[in-house]
Design a protein around this motif. Structure first.
Motif, PDB file in Angstrom:
ATOM      1  N   UNK A  56       0.830  -1.212   0.000  1.00  0.00           N
ATOM      2  CA  UNK A  56       0.000   0.000   0.000  1.00  0.00           C
ATOM      3  C   UNK A  56       0.862   1.258   0.000  1.00  0.00           C
ATOM      4  N   UNK A  57       1.929   1.260   0.785  1.00  0.00           N
ATOM      5  CA  UNK A  57       2.734   2.472   0.968  1.00  0.00           C
ATOM      6  C   UNK A  57       3.733   2.736  -0.152  1.00  0.00           C
ATOM      7  N   UNK A  58       4.289   1.700  -0.753  1.00  0.00           N
ATOM      8  CA  UNK A  58       5.335   1.890  -1.757  1.00  0.00           C
ATOM      9  C   UNK A  58       4.746   2.318  -3.102  1.00  0.00           C
ATOM     10  N   UNK A  59       5.406   3.265  -3.755  1.00  0.00           N
ATOM     11  CA  UNK A  59       4.922   3.725  -5.076  1.00  0.00           C
ATOM     12  C   UNK A  59       5.384   2.784  -6.194  1.00  0.00           C
ATOM     13  N   UNK A  60       4.688   1.706  -6.402  1.00  0.00           N
ATOM     14  CA  UNK A  60       5.037   0.731  -7.434  1.00  0.00           C
ATOM     15  C   UNK A  60       4.229   1.002  -8.689  1.00  0.00           C
ATOM     16  N   UNK A  61       4.854   0.771  -9.852  1.00  0.00           N
ATOM     17  CA  UNK A  61       4.160   0.954 -11.123  1.00  0.00           C
ATOM     18  C   UNK A  61       3.254  -0.241 -11.386  1.00  0.00           C
ATOM     19  N   UNK A  62       2.065   0.035 -11.881  1.00  0.00           N
ATOM     20  CA  UNK A  62       1.092  -0.995 -12.274  1.00  0.00           C
ATOM     21  C   UNK A  62       0.739  -1.955 -11.135  1.00  0.00           C
ATOM     22  N   UNK A  63       0.720  -1.450  -9.920  1.00  0.00           N
ATOM     23  CA  UNK A  63       0.361  -2.341  -8.820  1.00  0.00           C
ATOM     24  C   UNK A  63      -1.154  -2.448  -8.706  1.00  0.00           C
ATOM     25  N   UNK A  64      -1.593  -3.605  -8.269  1.00  0.00           N
ATOM     26  CA  UNK A  64      -3.023  -3.842  -8.113  1.00  0.00           C
ATOM     27  C   UNK A  64      -3.522  -3.357  -6.759  1.00  0.00           C
ATOM     28  N   UNK A  65      -4.716  -3.788  -6.444  1.00  0.00           N
ATOM     29  CA  UNK A  65      -5.356  -3.412  -5.194  1.00  0.00           C
ATOM     30  C   UNK A  65      -4.745  -4.219  -4.042  1.00  0.00           C
ATOM     31  N   UNK A  66      -4.570  -3.612  -2.878  1.00  0.00           N
ATOM     32  CA  UNK A  66      -3.991  -4.302  -1.723  1.00  0.00           C
ATOM     33  C   UNK A  66      -4.988  -5.185  -0.990  1.00  0.00           C
ATOM     34  N   UNK A  67      -6.260  -5.121  -1.343  1.00  0.00           N
ATOM     35  CA  UNK A  67      -7.315  -5.968  -0.797  1.00  0.00           C
ATOM     36  C   UNK A  67      -7.401  -5.877   0.718  1.00  0.00           C
ATOM     37  N   UNK A  68      -7.645  -4.679   1.225  1.00  0.00           N
ATOM     38  CA  UNK A  68      -7.762  -4.452   2.659  1.00  0.00           C
ATOM     39  C   UNK A  68      -9.043  -5.041   3.236  1.00  0.00           C
ATOM     40  N   UNK A  69      -9.998  -5.415   2.410  1.00  0.00           N
ATOM     41  CA  UNK A  69     -11.216  -6.060   2.915  1.00  0.00           C
ATOM     42  C   UNK A  69     -10.910  -7.421   3.535  1.00  0.00           C
ATOM     43  N   UNK A  70      -9.842  -8.070   3.095  1.00  0.00           N
ATOM     44  CA  UNK A  70      -9.446  -9.386   3.589  1.00  0.00           C
ATOM     45  C   UNK A  70      -8.404  -9.298   4.699  1.00  0.00           C
TER      46      UNK A  70
END
Length: 93
Positions: A56-70
């Motif tokens: 969530x915190x790192x600025x990665x290119x083309x990263x998906x959703x971190x799925x915080x619901x799980x």
């Protein structure tokens, strides 16, 4: 499963002395070997929470959703499971 097995293995009146940790280590090994492939060795909540937080915190290119619901499941699941195992061991459930 881990808490329930540890409660049955450990004995406050005596034991194996310096080898008391060996049966517990073998239980962790057996749980990892039997469930590790499907759950990713989900005994430690930090194995899920730390990487999810960094994703969530790192600025990665083309990263998906971190799925915080799980994210609450690997944290609260072991806590609730340990409490239920202790209650079963004491005969409260």
């Amino acid at each position: 499963m881990l808490v329930y097995a540890v409660l049955h293995i450990t004995n406050p009146s005596g034991g194996l002395g310096s080898l008391d940790a060996l049966p517990v280590a073998l239980v962790v090994l057996v749980i990892g070997l039997s469930l590790g492939g499907t759950t990713g060795y989900a005994i430690n909540p930090a194995r899920d929470l730390g990487p999810r937080l960094m994703h969530t915190l790192l600025p990665l290119h083309n990263k998906g959703h971190s799925d915080w619901n799980y994210a609450w499941i690997p944290v609260l699941g072991p806590i609730i499971g340990g409490l239920v195992a202790a209650l079963i061991y004491r005969g409260a459930l």
